[in-house]
Design a protein around this motif. Sequence first.
Motif, PDB file in Angstrom:
ATOM      1  N   THR A  69       0.747  -1.232   0.069  1.00 45.57           N
ATOM      2  CA  THR A  69      -0.058  -0.111   0.029  1.00 45.57           C
ATOM      3  C   THR A  69       0.960   1.344   0.093  1.00 45.57           C
ATOM      4  N   ALA A  70       2.136   1.343   0.339  1.00 48.84           N
ATOM      5  CA  ALA A  70       2.883   2.202   0.341  1.00 48.84           C
ATOM      6  C   ALA A  70       3.356   2.793  -1.288  1.00 48.84           C
ATOM      7  N   TYR A  71       3.009   2.002  -2.036  1.00 46.35           N
ATOM      8  CA  TYR A  71       3.310   2.381  -3.306  1.00 46.35           C
ATOM      9  C   TYR A  71       2.025   3.486  -3.835  1.00 46.35           C
ATOM     10  N   TRP A  72       0.736   3.401  -3.172  1.00 45.22           N
ATOM     11  CA  TRP A  72      -0.324   4.268  -3.505  1.00 45.22           C
ATOM     12  C   TRP A  72      -0.392   5.368  -2.442  1.00 45.22           C
ATOM     13  N   GLN A  73       0.149   5.126  -1.189  1.00 44.70           N
ATOM     14  CA  GLN A  73       0.070   6.111  -0.062  1.00 44.70           C
ATOM     15  C   GLN A  73       1.214   7.043  -0.129  1.00 44.70           C
ATOM     16  N   GLY A  74       2.036   7.076  -1.086  1.00 38.74           N
ATOM     17  CA  GLY A  74       3.103   8.068  -1.229  1.00 38.74           C
ATOM     18  C   GLY A  74       4.268   7.786  -0.241  1.00 38.74           C
ATOM     19  N   ARG A  75       4.360   6.511   0.315  1.00 39.79           N
ATOM     20  CA  ARG A  75       5.530   6.409   1.334  1.00 39.79           C
ATOM     21  C   ARG A  75       6.698   5.583   0.801  1.00 39.79           C
ATOM     22  N   HIS A  76       6.810   5.142  -0.312  1.00 38.90           N
ATOM     23  CA  HIS A  76       7.753   4.112  -0.840  1.00 38.90           C
ATOM     24  C   HIS A  76       9.118   4.930  -1.207  1.00 38.90           C
ATOM     25  N   GLU A  77      10.026   4.231  -0.457  1.00 43.25           N
ATOM     26  CA  GLU A  77      11.512   4.728  -0.736  1.00 43.25           C
ATOM     27  C   GLU A  77      11.610   6.285  -1.267  1.00 43.25           C
ATOM     28  N   PRO A  78      11.091   7.061  -0.051  1.00 43.84           N
ATOM     29  CA  PRO A  78      11.252   8.446  -0.386  1.00 43.84           C
ATOM     30  C   PRO A  78      12.687   9.295  -0.863  1.00 43.84           C
ATOM     31  N   VAL A  79      13.723   8.581  -0.163  1.00 46.26           N
ATOM     32  CA  VAL A  79      15.128   9.150  -0.755  1.00 46.26           C
ATOM     33  C   VAL A  79      15.227   9.048  -2.272  1.00 46.26           C
ATOM     34  N   VAL A  80      15.004   7.621  -2.415  1.00 44.29           N
ATOM     35  CA  VAL A  80      15.213   7.461  -3.942  1.00 44.29           C
ATOM     36  C   VAL A  80      14.132   8.067  -4.853  1.00 44.29           C
ATOM     37  N   SER A  81      12.950   8.166  -4.597  1.00 46.44           N
ATOM     38  CA  SER A  81      11.971   8.846  -5.241  1.00 46.44           C
ATOM     39  C   SER A  81      12.196  10.210  -5.268  1.00 46.44           C
ATOM     40  N   ASN A  82      12.491  10.837  -4.244  1.00 48.62           N
ATOM     41  CA  ASN A  82      12.911  12.244  -4.341  1.00 48.62           C
ATOM     42  C   ASN A  82      14.173  12.486  -5.405  1.00 48.62           C
ATOM     43  N   ALA A  83      15.094  11.633  -5.280  1.00 47.72           N
ATOM     44  CA  ALA A  83      16.307  11.833  -5.938  1.00 47.72           C
ATOM     45  C   ALA A  83      15.912  11.738  -7.544  1.00 47.72           C
ATOM     46  N   LEU A  84      14.993  10.812  -7.670  1.00 47.00           N
ATOM     47  CA  LEU A  84      14.612  10.668  -9.099  1.00 47.00           C
ATOM     48  C   LEU A  84      13.907  12.021 -10.027  1.00 47.00           C
ATOM     49  N   ALA A  85      13.021  12.396  -8.998  1.00 49.42           N
ATOM     50  CA  ALA A  85      12.084  13.461  -9.084  1.00 49.42           C
ATOM     51  C   ALA A  85      13.005  14.808  -9.331  1.00 49.42           C
ATOM     52  N   GLN A  86      14.167  14.857  -8.951  1.00 47.53           N
ATOM     53  CA  GLN A  86      15.034  15.936  -9.136  1.00 47.53           C
ATOM     54  C   GLN A  86      15.952  15.701 -10.213  1.00 47.53           C
ATOM     55  N   LEU A  87      15.955  14.836 -10.995  1.00 45.02           N
ATOM     56  CA  LEU A  87      16.729  14.612 -12.182  1.00 45.02           C
ATOM     57  C   LEU A  87      16.463  15.418 -13.512  1.00 45.02           C
ATOM     58  N   GLY A  88      15.309  16.128 -13.394  1.00 50.05           N
ATOM     59  CA  GLY A  88      15.123  17.180 -14.455  1.00 50.05           C
ATOM     60  C   GLY A  88      14.065  16.426 -15.434  1.00 50.05           C
ATOM     61  N   ASP A  89      13.909  17.218 -16.643  1.00 58.40           N
ATOM     62  CA  ASP A  89      12.769  16.917 -17.409  1.00 58.40           C
ATOM     63  C   ASP A  89      13.002  15.639 -18.271  1.00 58.40           C
ATOM     64  N   LEU A  90      12.171  14.961 -18.332  1.00 58.66           N
ATOM     65  CA  LEU A  90      12.319  13.426 -18.607  1.00 58.66           C
ATOM     66  C   LEU A  90      11.255  13.304 -20.039  1.00 58.66           C
ATOM     67  N   ARG A  91      10.825  14.385 -20.297  1.00 59.86           N
ATOM     68  CA  ARG A  91       9.948  14.274 -21.864  1.00 59.86           C
ATOM     69  C   ARG A  91      10.764  13.909 -22.795  1.00 59.86           C
ATOM     70  N   GLY A  92      10.400  12.942 -23.496  1.00 53.78           N
ATOM     71  CA  GLY A  92      10.732  12.154 -24.864  1.00 53.78           C
ATOM     72  C   GLY A  92      11.975  11.359 -24.521  1.00 53.78           C
ATOM     73  N   GLN A  93      12.398  11.269 -23.184  1.00 54.28           N
ATOM     74  CA  GLN A  93      13.312  10.199 -22.880  1.00 54.28           C
ATOM     75  C   GLN A  93      13.053   8.891 -23.057  1.00 54.28           C
ATOM     76  N   VAL A  94      14.171   8.031 -22.747  1.00 55.37           N
ATOM     77  CA  VAL A  94      14.155   6.727 -22.681  1.00 55.37           C
ATOM     78  C   VAL A  94      14.307   6.314 -21.157  1.00 55.37           C
ATOM     79  N   CYS A  95      13.537   5.641 -20.406  1.00 52.04           N
ATOM     80  CA  CYS A  95      13.859   4.969 -19.218  1.00 52.04           C
ATOM     81  C   CYS A  95      13.687   3.535 -19.084  1.00 52.04           C
ATOM     82  N   TRP A  96      14.886   2.945 -18.301  1.00 49.36           N
ATOM     83  CA  TRP A  96      14.539   1.490 -18.128  1.00 49.36           C
ATOM     84  C   TRP A  96      14.255   1.220 -16.613  1.00 49.36           C
ATOM     85  N   ASP A  97      13.542   0.157 -16.308  1.00 49.29           N
ATOM     86  CA  ASP A  97      13.391  -0.172 -14.909  1.00 49.29           C
ATOM     87  C   ASP A  97      13.667  -1.358 -14.611  1.00 49.29           C
TER      88      ASP A  97
END
Length: 253
Positions: free
Chosen positions: A41-69
Amino acid sequence: MNQALHRWLAAGLRLTRAELFPVRARGGYNAGARWTLHPWTAYWQGRHEPVVSNALAQLGDLRGQVCWDLGAHFGYYAVGFAQRVGPAGQVLAVEPLPSNFARLLRHRNLNRLDGMKCLCAAASDRDGESELIADPVDGDTGGHLAYDANERARPGVPVLRIRTLRLDGVVERGEARPPALVKVDVEGHGHRALAGAAETIRRARPLIVMAFHSRIEVDGTAALLDPLGYDWHALQPGPDGGKEGGDFLLRPT
Protein backbone atom coordinates in the motif's frame (compact mmCIF):
# COMPACT_ATOMS: atom_id res chain seq x y z
CA MET A 1 -1.48 -4.53 13.43
CA ASN A 2 -0.17 -7.95 14.55
CA GLN A 3 1.15 -10.37 11.95
CA ALA A 4 -1.66 -12.93 12.34
CA LEU A 5 -4.33 -10.28 11.70
CA HIS A 6 -2.36 -8.89 8.77
CA ARG A 7 -2.12 -12.37 7.18
CA TRP A 8 -5.84 -12.93 7.71
CA LEU A 9 -6.76 -9.63 6.07
CA ALA A 10 -4.34 -10.22 3.20
CA ALA A 11 -5.84 -13.67 2.57
CA GLY A 12 -9.34 -12.19 2.54
CA LEU A 13 -8.31 -9.50 0.06
CA ARG A 14 -6.84 -12.13 -2.25
CA LEU A 15 -9.83 -14.46 -2.06
CA THR A 16 -12.37 -11.71 -2.75
CA ARG A 17 -10.13 -10.02 -5.37
CA ALA A 18 -10.62 -6.81 -3.37
CA GLU A 19 -6.84 -6.37 -3.54
CA LEU A 20 -7.35 -5.31 -7.17
CA PHE A 21 -9.71 -2.47 -6.29
CA PRO A 22 -8.43 0.65 -8.09
CA VAL A 23 -7.19 3.60 -6.05
CA ARG A 24 -5.33 6.80 -6.87
CA ALA A 25 -1.70 7.26 -5.78
CA ARG A 26 -1.65 10.10 -3.24
CA GLY A 27 2.00 10.99 -3.54
CA GLY A 28 5.46 9.65 -4.26
CA TYR A 29 7.09 9.08 -7.61
CA ASN A 30 3.89 7.74 -9.21
CA ALA A 31 1.60 10.42 -7.75
CA GLY A 32 -1.74 10.62 -9.51
CA ALA A 33 -1.46 7.19 -11.11
CA ARG A 34 -4.21 4.62 -10.82
CA TRP A 35 -3.11 1.71 -8.64
CA THR A 36 -4.40 -1.41 -6.92
CA LEU A 37 -5.34 -1.53 -3.25
CA HIS A 38 -3.13 -4.31 -1.91
CA PRO A 39 -0.39 -5.40 -1.25
CA TRP A 40 2.38 -2.81 -0.92
CA THR A 41 0.00 0.00 0.00
CA ALA A 42 3.01 2.33 0.38
CA TYR A 43 3.09 2.41 -3.43
CA TRP A 44 -0.13 4.44 -3.55
CA GLN A 45 0.06 6.11 -0.15
CA GLY A 46 3.17 8.07 -1.16
CA ARG A 47 5.46 6.42 1.39
CA HIS A 48 7.64 4.15 -0.78
CA GLU A 49 11.42 4.76 -0.79
CA PRO A 50 11.24 8.53 -0.26
CA VAL A 51 15.00 9.09 -0.66
CA VAL A 52 15.19 7.33 -4.03
CA SER A 53 11.86 8.75 -5.18
CA ASN A 54 12.94 12.30 -4.35
CA ALA A 55 16.30 11.83 -6.06
CA LEU A 56 14.64 10.63 -9.24
CA ALA A 57 12.15 13.50 -9.15
CA GLN A 58 15.06 15.96 -9.06
CA LEU A 59 16.79 14.62 -12.18
CA GLY A 60 15.02 17.09 -14.42
CA ASP A 61 12.74 16.97 -17.44
CA LEU A 62 12.36 13.45 -18.87
CA ARG A 63 9.95 14.31 -21.68
CA GLY A 64 10.81 12.34 -24.80
CA GLN A 65 13.49 10.32 -22.99
CA VAL A 66 13.93 6.56 -22.64
CA CYS A 67 13.96 5.02 -19.13
CA TRP A 68 14.63 1.44 -18.10
CA ASP A 69 13.34 -0.13 -14.87
CA LEU A 70 15.22 -3.36 -14.09
CA GLY A 71 13.49 -5.24 -11.31
CA ALA A 72 10.25 -3.38 -11.96
CA HIS A 73 8.12 -5.33 -9.44
CA PHE A 74 4.58 -3.81 -9.66
CA GLY A 75 5.80 -0.87 -11.75
CA TYR A 76 6.07 1.88 -9.13
CA TYR A 77 9.02 3.54 -10.87
CA ALA A 78 8.11 2.37 -14.37
CA VAL A 79 4.71 4.05 -14.12
CA GLY A 80 6.36 7.20 -12.74
CA PHE A 81 8.79 7.18 -15.67
CA ALA A 82 5.97 6.73 -18.17
CA GLN A 83 4.06 9.65 -16.67
CA ARG A 84 7.12 11.84 -17.22
CA VAL A 85 8.46 10.76 -20.62
CA GLY A 86 5.16 11.29 -22.43
CA PRO A 87 4.16 9.83 -25.80
CA ALA A 88 7.50 10.63 -27.45
CA GLY A 89 9.46 8.72 -24.81
CA GLN A 90 9.67 5.05 -23.96
CA VAL A 91 9.84 2.94 -20.80
CA LEU A 92 11.23 -0.59 -20.64
CA ALA A 93 10.13 -2.49 -17.50
CA VAL A 94 11.79 -5.84 -16.79
CA GLU A 95 10.40 -8.13 -14.06
CA PRO A 96 11.01 -11.89 -13.80
CA LEU A 97 8.46 -13.08 -11.22
CA PRO A 98 5.22 -13.94 -13.06
CA SER A 99 2.88 -12.89 -10.23
CA ASN A 100 4.57 -9.49 -9.99
CA PHE A 101 4.62 -9.18 -13.78
CA ALA A 102 0.84 -9.69 -13.95
CA ARG A 103 0.35 -6.75 -11.54
CA LEU A 104 2.84 -4.67 -13.55
CA LEU A 105 0.73 -5.21 -16.66
CA ARG A 106 -2.43 -4.33 -14.74
CA HIS A 107 -0.93 -1.01 -13.62
CA ARG A 108 0.28 -0.25 -17.13
CA ASN A 109 -3.19 -0.91 -18.52
CA LEU A 110 -4.99 0.95 -15.72
CA ASN A 111 -3.02 4.05 -16.67
CA ARG A 112 -3.16 3.49 -20.44
CA LEU A 113 0.59 3.73 -20.76
CA ASP A 114 1.05 2.52 -24.31
CA GLY A 115 4.69 3.63 -24.34
CA MET A 116 5.66 1.16 -21.60
CA LYS A 117 7.17 -2.09 -22.87
CA CYS A 118 7.12 -4.89 -20.28
CA LEU A 119 9.28 -8.03 -20.39
CA CYS A 120 8.76 -11.02 -18.09
CA ALA A 121 12.43 -11.90 -17.64
CA ALA A 122 15.51 -11.17 -15.57
CA ALA A 123 18.03 -8.75 -17.04
CA SER A 124 21.33 -10.63 -17.05
CA ASP A 125 24.59 -11.15 -18.92
CA ARG A 126 23.27 -13.99 -21.06
CA ASP A 127 20.16 -15.07 -22.92
CA GLY A 128 18.66 -18.27 -21.61
CA GLU A 129 17.02 -19.58 -18.47
CA SER A 130 17.88 -19.60 -14.79
CA GLU A 131 16.39 -20.41 -11.40
CA LEU A 132 14.69 -17.65 -9.43
CA ILE A 133 14.42 -18.13 -5.67
CA ALA A 134 11.20 -16.35 -4.76
CA ASP A 135 8.11 -16.32 -2.60
CA PRO A 136 5.21 -15.63 -5.00
CA VAL A 137 2.79 -14.51 -2.26
CA ASP A 138 2.01 -10.86 -1.50
CA GLY A 139 4.19 -9.30 -4.18
CA ASP A 140 7.59 -10.61 -3.17
CA THR A 141 10.37 -8.04 -3.64
CA GLY A 142 13.25 -10.29 -2.57
CA GLY A 143 13.12 -12.85 -5.37
CA HIS A 144 16.57 -13.31 -6.81
CA LEU A 145 18.78 -15.45 -8.96
CA ALA A 146 21.14 -17.63 -6.92
CA TYR A 147 24.11 -15.54 -5.78
CA ASP A 148 26.49 -18.46 -6.32
CA ALA A 149 26.38 -22.06 -7.43
CA ASN A 150 26.07 -23.39 -3.88
CA GLU A 151 23.04 -21.40 -2.75
CA ARG A 152 19.78 -23.22 -2.09
CA ALA A 153 16.34 -21.84 -1.37
CA ARG A 154 14.96 -21.93 2.17
CA PRO A 155 12.60 -24.83 2.86
CA GLY A 156 9.16 -24.04 1.45
CA VAL A 157 10.34 -21.24 -0.84
CA PRO A 158 9.75 -22.10 -4.51
CA VAL A 159 12.45 -22.12 -7.16
CA LEU A 160 11.05 -20.98 -10.51
CA ARG A 161 12.50 -21.36 -13.99
CA ILE A 162 12.60 -17.91 -15.57
CA ARG A 163 13.96 -16.33 -18.74
CA THR A 164 17.15 -14.27 -18.72
CA LEU A 165 17.88 -11.55 -21.27
CA ARG A 166 20.87 -9.53 -22.42
CA LEU A 167 19.54 -6.01 -22.88
CA ASP A 168 22.17 -5.29 -25.53
CA GLY A 169 20.34 -7.90 -27.60
CA VAL A 170 16.98 -6.26 -26.91
CA VAL A 171 18.38 -2.97 -28.25
CA GLU A 172 20.05 -4.65 -31.24
CA ARG A 173 16.73 -6.25 -32.23
CA GLY A 174 14.99 -2.87 -32.09
CA GLU A 175 12.74 -3.92 -29.20
CA ALA A 176 13.88 -1.00 -27.02
CA ARG A 177 15.79 2.24 -27.46
CA PRO A 178 19.01 3.12 -25.59
CA PRO A 179 18.18 4.73 -22.24
CA ALA A 180 18.89 8.11 -20.72
CA LEU A 181 18.05 6.77 -17.25
CA VAL A 182 18.24 3.27 -15.77
CA LYS A 183 16.93 2.17 -12.37
CA VAL A 184 18.39 -1.12 -11.12
CA ASP A 185 17.12 -3.06 -8.10
CA VAL A 186 17.58 -6.76 -8.78
CA GLU A 187 18.60 -8.23 -5.45
CA GLY A 188 22.32 -8.78 -5.96
CA HIS A 189 22.33 -9.48 -9.71
CA GLY A 190 22.77 -5.87 -10.84
CA HIS A 191 26.34 -6.24 -12.08
CA ARG A 192 25.18 -9.07 -14.35
CA ALA A 193 22.24 -7.00 -15.59
CA LEU A 194 24.57 -4.12 -16.46
CA ALA A 195 27.11 -6.46 -18.07
CA GLY A 196 24.38 -7.63 -20.43
CA ALA A 197 23.83 -3.99 -21.43
CA ALA A 198 27.50 -2.97 -21.46
CA GLU A 199 27.66 -1.88 -25.10
CA THR A 200 24.46 0.14 -24.82
CA ILE A 201 25.75 1.81 -21.64
CA ARG A 202 29.08 2.58 -23.28
CA ARG A 203 27.34 4.34 -26.17
CA ALA A 204 24.36 5.97 -24.42
CA ARG A 205 26.04 6.79 -21.07
CA PRO A 206 22.79 6.89 -19.08
CA LEU A 207 22.28 7.99 -15.52
CA ILE A 208 21.94 4.90 -13.33
CA VAL A 209 20.11 4.75 -9.99
CA MET A 210 20.99 1.47 -8.33
CA ALA A 211 20.36 -0.44 -5.10
CA PHE A 212 23.22 -2.65 -3.96
CA HIS A 213 22.60 -5.89 -2.08
CA SER A 214 25.98 -7.64 -2.01
CA ARG A 215 29.70 -6.95 -2.14
CA ILE A 216 29.97 -8.96 -5.36
CA GLU A 217 27.34 -6.68 -6.92
CA VAL A 218 29.24 -3.56 -5.81
CA ASP A 219 32.60 -4.80 -7.08
CA GLY A 220 31.19 -6.08 -10.37
CA THR A 221 29.45 -2.78 -11.04
CA ALA A 222 32.60 -0.79 -10.26
CA ALA A 223 34.65 -2.99 -12.60
CA LEU A 224 32.19 -2.25 -15.41
CA LEU A 225 31.42 1.44 -14.86
CA ASP A 226 34.58 2.94 -13.37
CA PRO A 227 36.54 2.55 -16.65
CA LEU A 228 33.69 4.40 -18.39
CA GLY A 229 34.18 7.40 -16.10
CA TYR A 230 31.13 7.00 -13.87
CA ASP A 231 31.05 8.84 -10.54
CA TRP A 232 29.24 7.40 -7.52
CA HIS A 233 26.92 9.66 -5.50
CA ALA A 234 25.34 8.20 -2.36
CA LEU A 235 21.59 8.70 -2.08
CA GLN A 236 21.61 6.68 1.12
CA PRO A 237 24.73 4.71 2.13
CA GLY A 238 24.59 1.17 3.39
CA PRO A 239 24.25 0.38 7.12
CA ASP A 240 28.01 0.57 7.64
CA GLY A 241 28.34 3.78 5.63
CA GLY A 242 29.62 1.93 2.54
CA LYS A 243 28.05 0.89 -0.73
CA GLU A 244 26.67 -2.53 0.14
CA GLY A 245 23.04 -2.14 1.23
CA GLY A 246 22.85 1.42 -0.09
CA ASP A 247 21.30 3.32 -2.99
CA PHE A 248 23.53 5.29 -5.38
CA LEU A 249 23.29 7.59 -8.35
CA LEU A 250 25.93 6.64 -10.91
CA ARG A 251 26.61 9.58 -13.20
CA PRO A 252 28.87 9.65 -16.27
CA THR A 253 31.43 12.43 -16.20
